[in-house]
Each structure stands twice: as structure tokens, then as C-alpha cells.
Design a protein around this motif. Structure first.
Motif, PDB file in Angstrom:
ATOM      1  N   GLU A   1     -17.652 -21.318  32.870  1.00 22.23           N
ATOM      2  CA  GLU A   1     -17.709 -19.916  32.448  1.00 22.23           C
ATOM      3  C   GLU A   1     -16.907 -19.698  31.169  1.00 22.23           C
ATOM      4  O   GLU A   1     -17.349 -18.976  30.265  1.00 22.23           O
ATOM      5  CB  GLU A   1     -17.186 -19.003  33.556  1.00 22.23           C
ATOM      6  N   ALA A   2     -15.748 -20.320  31.068  1.00 22.72           N
ATOM      7  CA  ALA A   2     -14.912 -20.174  29.872  1.00 22.72           C
ATOM      8  C   ALA A   2     -15.592 -20.796  28.661  1.00 22.72           C
ATOM      9  O   ALA A   2     -15.576 -20.229  27.561  1.00 22.72           O
ATOM     10  CB  ALA A   2     -13.548 -20.808  30.106  1.00 22.72           C
ATOM     11  N   THR A   3     -16.215 -21.955  28.847  1.00 20.76           N
ATOM     12  CA  THR A   3     -16.896 -22.635  27.748  1.00 20.76           C
ATOM     13  C   THR A   3     -18.070 -21.807  27.237  1.00 20.76           C
ATOM     14  O   THR A   3     -18.280 -21.692  26.027  1.00 20.76           O
ATOM     15  CB  THR A   3     -17.400 -24.023  28.201  1.00 20.76           C
ATOM     16  N   LEU A   4     -18.828 -21.245  28.163  1.00 21.68           N
ATOM     17  CA  LEU A   4     -19.986 -20.435  27.774  1.00 21.68           C
ATOM     18  C   LEU A   4     -19.594 -19.016  27.394  1.00 21.68           C
ATOM     19  O   LEU A   4     -20.417 -18.266  26.875  1.00 21.68           O
ATOM     20  CB  LEU A   4     -20.997 -20.394  28.923  1.00 21.68           C
ATOM     21  N   ASN A   5     -18.343 -18.669  27.677  1.00 20.99           N
ATOM     22  CA  ASN A   5     -17.808 -17.335  27.389  1.00 20.99           C
ATOM     23  C   ASN A   5     -18.640 -16.237  28.050  1.00 20.99           C
ATOM     24  O   ASN A   5     -18.912 -15.201  27.448  1.00 20.99           O
ATOM     25  CB  ASN A   5     -17.710 -17.111  25.876  1.00 20.99           C
ATOM     26  N   ARG A   6     -19.040 -16.525  29.282  1.00 26.04           N
ATOM     27  CA  ARG A   6     -19.770 -15.528  30.051  1.00 26.04           C
ATOM     28  C   ARG A   6     -19.704 -15.877  31.530  1.00 26.04           C
ATOM     29  O   ARG A   6     -19.597 -17.041  31.894  1.00 26.04           O
ATOM     30  CB  ARG A   6     -21.210 -15.409  29.614  1.00 26.04           C
ATOM     31  N   PRO A   7     -19.766 -14.870  32.389  1.00 26.48           N
ATOM     32  CA  PRO A   7     -19.736 -15.129  33.831  1.00 26.48           C
ATOM     33  C   PRO A   7     -21.068 -15.712  34.306  1.00 26.48           C
ATOM     34  O   PRO A   7     -22.127 -15.404  33.757  1.00 26.48           O
ATOM     35  CB  PRO A   7     -19.499 -13.746  34.437  1.00 26.48           C
ATOM     36  N   LEU A   8     -20.969 -16.568  35.275  1.00 22.54           N
ATOM     37  CA  LEU A   8     -22.164 -17.162  35.875  1.00 22.54           C
ATOM     38  C   LEU A   8     -22.273 -16.638  37.309  1.00 22.54           C
ATOM     39  O   LEU A   8     -22.006 -17.348  38.272  1.00 22.54           O
ATOM     40  CB  LEU A   8     -22.067 -18.690  35.846  1.00 22.54           C
TER      41      LEU A   8
END
Length: 63
Positions: A37-44
């Protein structure tokens, strides 16, 4: 429990080892999901929802 016999450990000790492994895997799963989630900068959200459902089933089974 056949593994416990092969390893010459008590059933109680084997269950404790299994519990510790399950706990470690759960912690690694959470850390991995948080990192993703941090890498993609969005919640999954859906992946987290599936993860929580799986954990509830594991808890229900008493593993």
C-alpha cells in the motif's frame, strides 16, 4: 501429530511451534500488505478485506 513423533517432541510443543509459525506468517502478511500500500501510495481495500476474512476463518478453526 505424526511430525511431532518423528521429531521426538511433545504434542504440546508441536502445537506451540505451529502457533508461533502462524503468528509469524500473519505478521509478515500484514507487513507485506502495508508495504505494498505504501509503495503504490493507495489503500488496497479489497485485498485487505480478503486478508481479514481469511484471518477470521483461521481464528475460527483455532489454528
Amino acid at each position: 501429530m505424526m511430525l511431532a513423533k518423528e521429531l521426538s517432541v511433545s504434542r504440546r510443543r508441536m502445537m506451540r511451534l505451529v502457533d508461533e509459525c502462524c503468528e509469524g506468517i500473519a505478521q509478515a502478511k500484514d507487513a507485506s500488505l502495508n508495504g505494498l500500500e505504501a509503495t503504490l501510495n493507495r489503500p488496497l481495500g479489497k485485498l485487505r478485506e480478503i486478508s481479514q476474512f481469511a484471518q477470521k476463518q483461521i481464528d475460527r478453526l483455532g489454528v
